[in-house]
Design an enzyme around this catalytic site. Sequence first.
Site, PDB file in Angstrom:
ATOM      1  CB  SER A 131     -43.500  35.586  10.303  1.00  0.00           C
ATOM      2  OG  SER A 131     -44.596  36.419  10.615  1.00  0.00           O
ATOM      3  CD  GLU A 133     -48.502  37.939  13.447  1.00  0.00           C
ATOM      4  OE1 GLU A 133     -48.725  37.550  14.618  1.00  0.00           O
ATOM      5  OE2 GLU A 133     -49.111  38.879  12.919  1.00  0.00           O
ATOM      6  CE1 TYR A 154     -47.230  31.729   9.338  1.00  0.00           C
ATOM      7  CE2 TYR A 154     -47.072  33.743  10.648  1.00  0.00           C
ATOM      8  CZ  TYR A 154     -46.769  33.030   9.500  1.00  0.00           C
ATOM      9  OH  TYR A 154     -46.000  33.617   8.520  1.00  0.00           O
TER      10      TYR A 154
END
Length: 348
Positions: A131, A133, A154
Amino acid sequence: MGKKALITGITGQDGSYLAELLLSKGYEVHGIVRRASSFNTGRIDHIYSDPHDPQAKMFLHYGDLADCEQISNIIYNEKPDEVYHLGAQSHVRVSFDTPEYTGNVTGLGSTRILESIRKNNNVIKFYQASSSEMFGAANPPQDENTEFIPRSPYACAKLYAYWMVRNYREGYNLFASNGILFNHESPRRGETFVTRKVTRGIASIIAGKQKYLYMGNLDARRDWGFAPEYVEGMWRILQHDKSDDFVIATGETHSVKEFLEKAFSYVGKDMEDYVKIDPKYFRPTEVEVLIGNSEKSQRELGWKPQITFSDLVKIMVDADMREAGLEVVGEGDEIIQKKFPDKWWKGD
């Protein structure tokens, strides 16, 4: 004989599109779903086939990423050629409320699959859904060589999985690749994710079911693409001649406020009349700007996005207006027909 693929997270946005793509290419597709008291297969019901049908090409298996024995048994019994690991606790804001669970499923879940492949059949090709992120507070634009500065449980869990993939690739010579995908959306996006929250909320406002749309940080900027194109990127990563890590992104960044403005304007409304800020939707730590550099994917995989930010907004608004039984503007439908005349996905 066609290839066999196993998809974790097959009932999600990406999993459903990927299943359709692989079926269109002649694969036999197997998916792992969690056992629950209610069905959560709405995104794949239109492609599901009776497993007793001799022509069946898609099969579902009950499993849980927290249970290594179940995962190992499925891989041992089905012997897939490719494993696409998309399953996770994937909501960033929720990960602050459930950090331990997120780490167990999103992080350790990948290790359980890698270890199963190592023990059972190390010629299986493995795709890890990494990801954007993970980049967190890193300076944009971000590519395969950018440092990781995760800003959520996460992102930390995804980063652990990313490094485990690289360790299994280098330590055990597994074909294991990370696809570092930036935000990608569609009409199948979960209703709690910001883009779908906006487009679904607009449809509800026009239908008279709600008055306002409550939002968090409108200044956060993201690189938003179209999910069907991104799952094709996943497939291309596993068809590459060697395992590696690839960024999949559009190379553009837009704020949440821009998404709101464009979506409301598309239906002839002013966002200022309907949007209110609620502090509960702010994250404890925020990622301000994500913008990906996908030059490597374009050069080595031949992958390039076609859907622009404006296209994406129109496609999603049209879909949610239609789902609410409202008249659609229709520009999103025209974009799909023009840019994907032979589209392989059947839903939406």
